[in-house]
Motif scaffolding. Structure first.
Motif, mmCIF file in Angstrom:
data_model
loop_
_atom_site.group_PDB
_atom_site.id
_atom_site.type_symbol
_atom_site.label_atom_id
_atom_site.label_comp_id
_atom_site.label_asym_id
_atom_site.label_seq_id
_atom_site.Cartn_x
_atom_site.Cartn_y
_atom_site.Cartn_z
ATOM 1 N N SER A 105 0.808 -1.221 0.000
ATOM 2 C CA SER A 105 0.000 0.000 0.000
ATOM 3 C C SER A 105 0.841 1.271 0.000
ATOM 4 N N SER A 106 2.098 1.184 0.400
ATOM 5 C CA SER A 106 2.959 2.364 0.422
ATOM 6 C C SER A 106 3.651 2.621 -0.909
ATOM 7 N N ALA A 107 3.536 1.690 -1.848
ATOM 8 C CA ALA A 107 4.147 1.866 -3.170
ATOM 9 C C ALA A 107 3.297 2.804 -4.014
ATOM 10 N N PHE A 108 3.929 3.406 -5.027
ATOM 11 C CA PHE A 108 3.202 4.279 -5.951
ATOM 12 C C PHE A 108 3.442 3.815 -7.379
ATOM 13 N N ILE A 109 2.352 3.726 -8.152
ATOM 14 C CA ILE A 109 2.436 3.366 -9.565
ATOM 15 C C ILE A 109 1.880 4.526 -10.364
ATOM 16 N N GLY A 110 2.703 5.076 -11.254
ATOM 17 C CA GLY A 110 2.382 6.319 -11.938
ATOM 18 C C GLY A 110 1.447 6.171 -13.115
ATOM 19 N N PRO A 111 1.072 7.304 -13.689
ATOM 20 C CA PRO A 111 0.134 7.327 -14.807
ATOM 21 C C PRO A 111 0.634 6.533 -16.002
ATOM 22 N N PHE A 112 -0.309 5.800 -16.614
ATOM 23 C CA PHE A 112 -0.069 5.092 -17.875
ATOM 24 C C PHE A 112 0.981 3.998 -17.750
ATOM 25 N N ASN A 119 7.325 1.167 -0.269
ATOM 26 C CA ASN A 119 7.874 2.450 -0.712
ATOM 27 C C ASN A 119 8.566 2.367 -2.073
ATOM 28 N N VAL A 120 8.120 1.464 -2.913
ATOM 29 C CA VAL A 120 8.621 1.416 -4.298
ATOM 30 C C VAL A 120 7.967 2.537 -5.097
ATOM 31 N N PHE A 121 8.766 3.216 -5.906
ATOM 32 C CA PHE A 121 8.254 4.263 -6.787
ATOM 33 C C PHE A 121 8.347 3.790 -8.228
ATOM 34 N N ASN A 139 13.349 2.358 -7.119
ATOM 35 C CA ASN A 139 12.631 3.248 -8.033
ATOM 36 C C ASN A 139 12.795 2.775 -9.468
ATOM 37 N N ILE A 140 11.653 2.736 -10.167
ATOM 38 C CA ILE A 140 11.583 2.318 -11.564
ATOM 39 C C ILE A 140 11.117 3.553 -12.333
ATOM 40 N N GLU A 182 11.383 9.707 -1.599
ATOM 41 C CA GLU A 182 10.353 10.641 -1.149
ATOM 42 C C GLU A 182 9.133 10.656 -2.064
ATOM 43 N N PHE A 183 9.258 10.104 -3.268
ATOM 44 C CA PHE A 183 8.190 10.229 -4.251
ATOM 45 C C PHE A 183 6.936 9.397 -3.969
ATOM 46 N N PRO A 184 7.025 8.141 -3.493
ATOM 47 C CA PRO A 184 5.783 7.376 -3.339
ATOM 48 C C PRO A 184 4.735 8.070 -2.480
ATOM 49 N N LEU A 185 5.120 8.553 -1.314
ATOM 50 C CA LEU A 185 4.153 9.228 -0.444
ATOM 51 C C LEU A 185 3.688 10.543 -1.035
ATOM 52 N N SER A 186 4.634 11.352 -1.552
ATOM 53 C CA SER A 186 4.249 12.678 -2.029
ATOM 54 C C SER A 186 3.369 12.595 -3.269
#
Length: 230
Positions: free
Chosen positions: A37-44, A56-58, A80-81, A200-204
């Motif tokens: 749940s702490s990971a972030f997956i970006g647009p597209f 915390n994976v970005f 980070n990917i 710092e990116f996943p949360l922000s």
């Protein structure tokens, strides 16, 4: 401009796809990714198949992580990917980590920079850096290694820890891998800086795009954004 002036159907533009792999003769089981749940997956971006994404994976925009042939994949915490990265694997190749076989295994604190290709079978150990448009395929990348832009590491080599692959180099024999220089302090510092920024990116980004997402991947929690100036 105010977001309130944008039609509501234009607000849900932060879309990604997370879903199971298709059933095939060589991979008959459809398995959905497991994403912390702490990971972030970006647009597209697309995340398909038996993939474990840890804390915390970005994952930036326009990334393709596709475990529909080679499988499973693993992405360790604080990795980070970056934009445009591709992860895919051959159906028959595997690497071993902690007694389990993987098509692609990426450790903790790894940076996969813009546009690089990670193709299984491949293992990237902790704190390594894979540079812009580099290719790693059928290899093991040692802990803390630094792969420069447009370089290629392949041929079943095992890149030792903390080694430096020069710009545009092709490393496809073990002799070449063993002869590589160790990282300088400046190169190590650059790698640490990239890792620290991306942690710092996943949360922000989750706060920016809205923490509530539909199963379709849309960032639909726009209530706190409607009256903000942009």
């Amino acid at each position: 401009m105010k977001l309130s002036k944008i039609p509501k159907d234009m607000l849900n533009i932060f879309v990604h796809f997370i879903g199971p792999n298709p059933s095939t003769s060589f991979n008959p089981c459809s398995i959905c990714p497991t994403v912390d749940s702490s990971a972030f997956i970006g647009p597209f971006s697309s995340v398909i198949g038996d993939i474990t994404i840890k804390e915390n994976v970005f994952i930036a925009s326009n990334v393709s992580i596709r475990a529909d042939e080679g499988t499973p994949f693993y992405i360790g915490a604080n990795t980070n990917i970056q934009d445009g990265v591709i992860l895919h694997g051959l159906k028959n190749g595997r690497v071993i980590s902690n007694g389990r076989k993987y098509s692609i295994y990426i450790g903790e604190g790894v940076s996969c920079a813009h546009g690089c290709l990670v193709h299984g079978p491949c293992k990237i150990k902790d704190n390594a850096f894979v540079g812009f448009n580099a290719i790693v395929f059928n290899c093991i990348i040692g802990e803390g290694a630094y792969i420069s832009p447009n370089a290629v590491v392949t041929g079943g080599v095992r890149l030792p820890d903390n080694r430096f692959v020069p710009l545009g180099a092709v490393i496809d024999t073990q002799q070449e891998a063993d002869a590589l220089p160790t990282l300088t302090e400046a190169q190590q510092e650059f790698t640490r800086d990239v890792q620290n920024v991306n942690r710092e990116f996943p949360l922000s980004y989750s706060v920016l795009f809205g923490s509530t997402r539909c199963s379709c991947g849309l960032a639909c929690n726009t209530n706190n954004l409607l009256n903000q100036e942009y």
